[in-house]
Structures are given as structure tokens and as C-alpha cells.
Design an enzyme around this catalytic site. Structure first.
Site, PDB file in Angstrom:
ATOM      1  N   THR A 120       0.832  -1.208   0.000  1.00 41.48           N
ATOM      2  CA  THR A 120       0.000   0.000   0.000  1.00 41.48           C
ATOM      3  C   THR A 120       0.864   1.255   0.000  1.00 41.48           C
ATOM      4  OG1 THR A 120      -1.524   1.252   1.401  1.00 41.48           O
ATOM      5  CG2 THR A 120      -0.092  -0.287   2.530  1.00 41.48           C
ATOM      6  N   ASP A 121       0.296   2.356  -0.483  1.00 38.23           N
ATOM      7  CA  ASP A 121       1.009   3.645  -0.423  1.00 38.23           C
ATOM      8  C   ASP A 121       1.107   4.163   1.010  1.00 38.23           C
ATOM      9  OD1 ASP A 121      -1.674   4.337  -0.060  1.00 38.23           O
ATOM     10  OD2 ASP A 121      -1.745   5.788  -1.700  1.00 38.23           O
ATOM     11  N   GLU A 122       0.324   3.577   1.934  1.00 43.43           N
ATOM     12  CA  GLU A 122       0.326   4.075   3.313  1.00 43.43           C
ATOM     13  C   GLU A 122       1.666   3.854   4.019  1.00 43.43           C
ATOM     14  OE1 GLU A 122      -3.035   3.136   5.723  1.00 43.43           O
ATOM     15  OE2 GLU A 122      -4.400   3.247   4.031  1.00 43.43           O
ATOM     16  N   TYR A 147      -1.840  -0.701  11.192  1.00 44.43           N
ATOM     17  CA  TYR A 147      -1.978  -1.352   9.879  1.00 44.43           C
ATOM     18  C   TYR A 147      -0.793  -1.023   8.970  1.00 44.43           C
ATOM     19  CZ  TYR A 147      -3.243  -1.725   4.955  1.00 44.43           C
ATOM     20  OH  TYR A 147      -3.212  -1.978   3.603  1.00 44.43           O
ATOM     21  N   LYS A 151       2.314  -3.325   7.358  1.00 45.21           N
ATOM     22  CA  LYS A 151       2.540  -3.473   5.909  1.00 45.21           C
ATOM     23  C   LYS A 151       3.965  -3.030   5.571  1.00 45.21           C
ATOM     24  CE  LYS A 151       0.156  -4.607   3.045  1.00 45.21           C
ATOM     25  NZ  LYS A 151      -0.163  -5.955   2.490  1.00 45.21           N
TER      26      LYS A 151
HETATM   27  P1  NAD Z   1      -9.558  -7.483   2.473  1.00 47.27           P
HETATM   28  O1  NAD Z   1      -9.550  -7.258   3.938  1.00 47.27           O
HETATM   29  O2  NAD Z   1     -10.794  -7.197   1.697  1.00 47.27           O
HETATM   30  O3  NAD Z   1      -9.149  -8.996   2.159  1.00 47.27           O
HETATM   31  C1  NAD Z   1      -8.135  -9.674   2.846  1.00 47.27           C
HETATM   32  C2  NAD Z   1      -8.288 -11.174   2.576  1.00 47.27           C
HETATM   33  O4  NAD Z   1      -7.199 -11.853   3.216  1.00 47.27           O
HETATM   34  C3  NAD Z   1      -9.587 -11.764   3.130  1.00 47.27           C
HETATM   35  O5  NAD Z   1     -10.179 -12.622   2.173  1.00 47.27           O
HETATM   36  C4  NAD Z   1      -9.128 -12.543   4.356  1.00 47.27           C
HETATM   37  O6  NAD Z   1      -9.954 -13.673   4.649  1.00 47.27           O
HETATM   38  C5  NAD Z   1      -7.730 -12.967   3.938  1.00 47.27           C
HETATM   39  N1  NAD Z   1      -6.841 -13.225   5.095  1.00 47.27           N
HETATM   40  C6  NAD Z   1      -6.660 -12.425   6.184  1.00 47.27           C
HETATM   41  N2  NAD Z   1      -5.794 -13.014   7.040  1.00 47.27           N
HETATM   42  C7  NAD Z   1      -5.402 -14.176   6.464  1.00 47.27           C
HETATM   43  C8  NAD Z   1      -4.519 -15.235   6.860  1.00 47.27           C
HETATM   44  N3  NAD Z   1      -3.842 -15.170   8.019  1.00 47.27           N
HETATM   45  N4  NAD Z   1      -4.357 -16.278   6.018  1.00 47.27           N
HETATM   46  C9  NAD Z   1      -5.040 -16.341   4.848  1.00 47.27           C
HETATM   47  N5  NAD Z   1      -5.910 -15.404   4.438  1.00 47.27           N
HETATM   48  C10 NAD Z   1      -6.086 -14.336   5.236  1.00 47.27           C
HETATM   49  O7  NAD Z   1      -8.326  -6.623   1.908  1.00 47.27           O
HETATM   50  P2  NAD Z   1      -8.135  -5.867   0.523  1.00 47.27           P
HETATM   51  O8  NAD Z   1      -8.653  -4.495   0.658  1.00 47.27           O
HETATM   52  O9  NAD Z   1      -8.606  -6.746  -0.570  1.00 47.27           O
HETATM   53  O10 NAD Z   1      -6.548  -5.775   0.487  1.00 47.27           O
HETATM   54  C11 NAD Z   1      -5.779  -6.809  -0.117  1.00 47.27           C
HETATM   55  C12 NAD Z   1      -4.320  -6.416  -0.117  1.00 47.27           C
HETATM   56  O11 NAD Z   1      -4.134  -5.205  -0.837  1.00 47.27           O
HETATM   57  C13 NAD Z   1      -3.748  -6.165   1.282  1.00 47.27           C
HETATM   58  O12 NAD Z   1      -2.434  -6.676   1.320  1.00 47.27           O
HETATM   59  C14 NAD Z   1      -3.744  -4.652   1.401  1.00 47.27           C
HETATM   60  O13 NAD Z   1      -2.730  -4.223   2.272  1.00 47.27           O
HETATM   61  C15 NAD Z   1      -3.461  -4.253  -0.029  1.00 47.27           C
HETATM   62  N6  NAD Z   1      -3.940  -2.924  -0.434  1.00 47.27           N
HETATM   63  C16 NAD Z   1      -5.247  -2.579  -0.254  1.00 47.27           C
HETATM   64  C17 NAD Z   1      -5.706  -1.357  -0.717  1.00 47.27           C
HETATM   65  C18 NAD Z   1      -7.162  -0.951  -0.579  1.00 47.27           C
HETATM   66  O14 NAD Z   1      -7.532   0.158  -0.983  1.00 47.27           O
HETATM   67  N7  NAD Z   1      -8.047  -1.793  -0.057  1.00 47.27           N
HETATM   68  C19 NAD Z   1      -4.818  -0.469  -1.346  1.00 47.27           C
HETATM   69  C20 NAD Z   1      -3.477  -0.855  -1.500  1.00 47.27           C
HETATM   70  C21 NAD Z   1      -3.052  -2.096  -1.056  1.00 47.27           C
HETATM   71  O1  TDX Z   2     -16.995   6.006   7.559  1.00 49.22           O
HETATM   72  C1  TDX Z   2     -15.922   6.477   7.183  1.00 49.22           C
HETATM   73  N1  TDX Z   2     -15.796   7.819   7.045  1.00 49.22           N
HETATM   74  C2  TDX Z   2     -14.648   8.428   6.626  1.00 49.22           C
HETATM   75  O2  TDX Z   2     -14.586   9.660   6.513  1.00 49.22           O
HETATM   76  C3  TDX Z   2     -14.780   5.629   6.856  1.00 49.22           C
HETATM   77  C4  TDX Z   2     -14.871   4.137   7.005  1.00 49.22           C
HETATM   78  C5  TDX Z   2     -13.628   6.250   6.420  1.00 49.22           C
HETATM   79  N2  TDX Z   2     -13.547   7.603   6.316  1.00 49.22           N
HETATM   80  C6  TDX Z   2     -12.312   8.217   5.771  1.00 49.22           C
HETATM   81  C7  TDX Z   2     -11.003   7.738   6.343  1.00 49.22           C
HETATM   82  C8  TDX Z   2     -10.059   7.872   5.167  1.00 49.22           C
HETATM   83  O3  TDX Z   2      -9.577   9.205   5.080  1.00 49.22           O
HETATM   84  O4  TDX Z   2     -12.273   7.852   4.380  1.00 49.22           O
HETATM   85  C9  TDX Z   2     -10.927   7.604   3.949  1.00 49.22           C
HETATM   86  C10 TDX Z   2     -10.825   6.178   3.427  1.00 49.22           C
HETATM   87  O5  TDX Z   2     -10.966   5.311   4.545  1.00 49.22           O
HETATM   88  P1  TDX Z   2     -10.805   3.714   4.409  1.00 49.22           P
HETATM   89  O6  TDX Z   2     -11.755   3.204   3.376  1.00 49.22           O
HETATM   90  O7  TDX Z   2     -10.839   3.134   5.767  1.00 49.22           O
HETATM   91  O8  TDX Z   2      -9.368   3.587   3.729  1.00 49.22           O
HETATM   92  P2  TDX Z   2      -7.876   4.050   4.191  1.00 49.22           P
HETATM   93  O9  TDX Z   2      -7.761   4.158   5.664  1.00 49.22           O
HETATM   94  O10 TDX Z   2      -7.495   5.232   3.357  1.00 49.22           O
HETATM   95  O11 TDX Z   2      -7.044   2.741   3.722  1.00 49.22           O
HETATM   96  C11 TDX Z   2      -7.365   2.076   2.478  1.00 49.22           C
HETATM   97  O12 TDX Z   2      -6.467   2.390   1.484  1.00 49.22           O
HETATM   98  C12 TDX Z   2      -5.156   1.906   1.617  1.00 49.22           C
HETATM   99  C13 TDX Z   2      -7.417   0.565   2.671  1.00 49.22           C
HETATM  100  O13 TDX Z   2      -8.357   0.238   3.681  1.00 49.22           O
HETATM  101  C14 TDX Z   2      -6.060   0.018   2.989  1.00 49.22           C
HETATM  102  O14 TDX Z   2      -6.102  -1.399   3.056  1.00 49.22           O
HETATM  103  C15 TDX Z   2      -5.115   0.427   1.903  1.00 49.22           C
HETATM  104  O15 TDX Z   2      -3.811   0.041   2.223  1.00 49.22           O
END
Ligand code: NAD
Ligand code: TDX
Length: 331
Positions: A120-122, A147, A151
Site C-alpha cells: 500500500t502507499d500508506e 496497519y 505493511k
Molecule cells: P480485504 O480485507 O478485503 O481482504 C483480505 C483477505 O485476506 C480476506 O479474504 C481474508 O480472509 C484474507 N486473510 C486475512 N488473514 C489471512 C490469513 N492469516 N491467512 C489467509 N488469508 C487471510 O483486503 P483488501 O482491501 O482486498 O486488500 C488486499 C491487499 O491489498 C492487502 O495486502 C492490502 O494491504 C493491499 N492494499 C489494499 C488497498 C485498498 O484500498 N483496499 C490499497 C493498496 C493495497
Molecule cells: O466512515 C468512514 N468515514 C470516513 O470519513 C470511513 C470508514 C472512512 N472515512 C475516511 C477515512 C479515510 O480518510 O475515508 C478515507 C478512506 O478510509 P478507508 O476506506 O478506511 O481507507 P484508508 O484508511 O485510506 O485505507 C485504504 O487504502 C489503503 C485501505 O483500507 C487500505 O487497506 C489500503 O492500504
């Protein structure tokens, strides 16, 4: 090619599996522990001769080793992924994101398997709102939350395993994803499903925080490109020039759903809330020729709203527990 996809029942992992089935001939095995965030329904309808499912944990070294013995490449999505949960209970983030990634790296080392690590960019921390800079592959790590620090820790383990053991690894750090199959705890699906349920959207603080939105399908095409053409040991940033502040996004969702754009509530801000993320993805674009397809955020958001309207049976089982969690936190 035989691919092992960890976390393939989660949001971005399941989008990747759908993308692979549609755009390649690869066969996929999903390894997923089906935590609260995993959902087998996200893989429904995929052909059984192309996609197999293994229910298991990435910290299970024996299971992982057996699966790596039968695979050509691994794409590692599995993680605890929600910042708000990490503020509540960091422990599972250490187990899965750190120990889980370590377990996979050791198997990749033993079996000499090509490995792509999803991050992630975080990990880079945050930027000021008026800073013209964006994150690049050389930005120093400076994570803020439990988190993002786990990462960042997992990325550093990957880099060490390349340097120390020559594991065949690439890393990508992507910005905020949106699209189908995203858990209702996350910002965009939470607001869409709130509106469907007649609950007002919830904006943390003043809503000035900026996220750099990318459609999950564009993330998938970027990962496939890196898997096919990326240089071993390299990191690639993935982003689609989608910077928007949260206030703008919530107002846009309300307008697209035919509501008054001001019909939302401000709630308690997130502790340590990162201000702004922004990705410079020139390396991926110029070196590997990748381009995003979802250039129009408003159109992508409208399609995502339609998906949540049409798939209430997918998200409804998680909605009440998610809102009860937020209610306890005053959010
Ligand atoms: P998510 O929470 O929707 O999915 C995570 C999945 O991993 C789930 O299916 C869960 O059951 C599985 N999991 C969790 N712990 C596990 C374990 N110990 N063994 C096997 N499976 C396990 O997450 P997401 O949003 O799809 O994110 C996926 C990846 O992308 C993560 O590595 C996250 O850091 C990265 N990422 C997410 C975002 C975003 O915007 N959501 C952005 C950049 C990077
Ligand atoms: O109810 C809400 N109201 C609100 O204002 C929620 C759930 C979030 N927020 C804000 C917090 C953040 O500034 O919205 C923005 C996005 O929040 P999230 O969806 O929780 O994402 P963020 O914390 O930015 O992280 C996401 O992007 C990077 C993913 O969850 C991570 O897994 C990924 O690495």
C-alpha cells in the site's frame, strides 16, 4: 501458468482472480483463511477447472510449503487491511501481515517460486494538502498506523529476502481501491450501503483528507503487468491520478444516488488520521507500458453504486455488525 493467490476471497484478491480468468489462460489456486473480510461468494460463478479454493492460513508453514511446491508464481494479497480495526486491536495485523508474509517468503526461498508482494502507499506516511509532491519508489518509509506499520514491516522483510537469499520477488504499492466486492467497513461501500439502508453517511472530521482512488480492476491489470514484465527485486507504485478529498466523494455518492449532497453527518475523526496520499506511477507506466482503463472516477463510482444496489445479499450479512462496531467508537 499456475498461480497461487493469497487472500483471493477478499476485495482486491477476488477482483484479481476474476481479472485473471477473463484475460489470461492461467489456472488459479486461492489460499484464504476466510476471516470476517473473506467471502467465498466473491468467487461465485468462476469455472472450477480454472479456480480452486483452499481454506487455510498463511501462517501455516506446512500448508504453505505444500502449495508452493505445486505453483509457478504467488501473488500475495492476504492481510488484515482496515486501519480502524488496527487501532482497536493491532495483534492480528502483526500475525498476518508480518508473520504471514515471513512464512510465505520462507516457502518461496525453499521452493524457488516467483513471488509478487501486494502493498500500500500508506507505508510512506502522508503528505500535506498543499504539497505538490507525490509518493515515488524512493520516498522514505514513514507509516502512521498499526496497519500501515505492519505493511511497511512486511515490505522490508520482502526486500531483505531478495538481498539475503535471492528470492525472485517484485513489490507493488497501490493507492486506495474502489469497486465491487469491497467490505462495507471501508469508506465508499459504507456510505453507499448506508444510503441504501436510509442511514446518513458518516464523514470523519472535516473530510479534507485526500485519497488517490483507483478502480480495483486497474490494480489487477497493473499486478499482471508486473508479474509478466517486472524486474526482479524492484518496487512499482500503482496509481491512477485519482486524488479527491473525502467530503467531495461523499457528496458525489449522495448526488449519484439522487440524494441531497449535504445529507451526511460529521463524526469523530480517526486517531492519527493520514492527511493525504498521492501516487506518482511514472515508473510503471514508462518502464512496463501500463495504463489505467477507468479514467473517469464518477463513471466508475456510478457502476460501483449499481453493483451494491444489485448485490445486497452479498453485503447485507456484514452490515449490522460493522455499524455496531462504528457506533461503539462514535463513528
Ligand atoms: P480485504 O480485507 O478485503 O481482504 C483480505 C483477505 O485476506 C480476506 O479474504 C481474508 O480472509 C484474507 N486473510 C486475512 N488473514 C489471512 C490469513 N492469516 N491467512 C489467509 N488469508 C487471510 O483486503 P483488501 O482491501 O482486498 O486488500 C488486499 C491487499 O491489498 C492487502 O495486502 C492490502 O494491504 C493491499 N492494499 C489494499 C488497498 C485498498 O484500498 N483496499 C490499497 C493498496 C493495497
Ligand atoms: O466512515 C468512514 N468515514 C470516513 O470519513 C470511513 C470508514 C472512512 N472515512 C475516511 C477515512 C479515510 O480518510 O475515508 C478515507 C478512506 O478510509 P478507508 O476506506 O478506511 O481507507 P484508508 O484508511 O485510506 O485505507 C485504504 O487504502 C489503503 C485501505 O483500507 C487500505 O487497506 C489500503 O492500504
Amino acid at each position: 501458468m499456475k498461480l497461487l493467490v493469497t487472500g483471493g476471497a477478499g476485495f482486491i484478491g477476488s477482483n484479481f482472480v476474476h481479472h485473471v480468468v477473463e484475460h489470461t489462460d492461467h489456472r488459479v489456486t486461492v489460499l484464504d483463511a476466510l476471516t470476517y473480510a473473506g467471502n467465498r461468494a466473491s468467487l461465485a460463478g468462476l469455472p472450477a477447472d480454472r479456480v480452486a479454493f483452499v481454506h487455510g492460513d498463511i501462517t501455516d508453514a506446512a500448508l504453505v510449503d505444500g502449495l508452493f511446491a505445486e505453483t509457478d508464481a504467488v501473488v500475495h494479497y492476504a492481510a488484515e487491511s482496515h486501519n480502524d480495526n488496527s487501532l482497536d486491536d493491532p495483534r492480528p495485523f502483526l500475525e498476518t501481515n508480518i508473520v504471514g508474509t515471513y512464512t510465505l517468503l520462507e516457502a518461496a526461498r525453499r521452493r524457488d517460486v516467483r513471488f509478487h508482494h501486494i502493498s500500500t502507499d500508506e507505508v510512506y506516511g502522508d503528505l500535506e494538502l498543499d504539497d505538490p509532491a507525490r509518493f515515488t519508489e524512493t520516498t522514505p518509509y514513514n507509516p502512521s498506523s498499526p496497519y500501515s506499520s505492519t505493511k511497511a514491516g512486511s515490505d522490508l522483510l520482502v526486500r531483505a529476502w531478495v538481498r539475503s537469499f535471492g528470492v525472485q520477488v517484485t513489490i507493488s504499492n497501490c493507492s486506495n481501491n474502489y469497486g465491487p466486492y469491497q467490505h462495507v467497513e471501508k469508506f465508499i461501500p459504507r456510505q453507499i450501503t448506508n444510503i441504501i439502508r436510509g442511514i446518513r453517511p458518516r464523514l470523519y472530521g472535516a473530510g479534507q483528507n485526500v485519497r488517490d482512488w483507483i478502480h480495483a480492476d486497474d490494480h489487477s491489470s497493473a499486478v499482471l503487468t508486473i508479474l509478466e514484465k517486472g524486474r526482479i527485486g524492484e518496487t512499482y507504485l500503482i496509481g491512477a491520478d485519482g486524488e479527491r478529498n473525502n467530503k467531495h466523494v461523499v457528496e458525489l455518492i449522495l448526488s449519484l444516488m439522487g440524494q441531497d449532497p449535504d445529507a451526511y453527518d460529521h463524526v469523530a475523526d480517526r486517531a492519527g488520521h493520514d492527511l493525504r496520499y498521492a501516487i506518482d506511477s511514472s515508473k510503471l507506466r514508462t518502464e512496463l507500458g501500463w495504463e489505467p482503463q477507468f479514467a473517469d472516477f464518477e463513471a466508475g463510482l456510478a457502476a460501483t453504486i449499481d453493483w451494491y444496489r444489485e448485490n445486497e445479499s452479498w453485503w447485507a450479512p456484514a452490515k449490522d455488525a460493522t455499524e455496531a462496531f462504528y457506533a461503539r467508537k462514535g463513528q
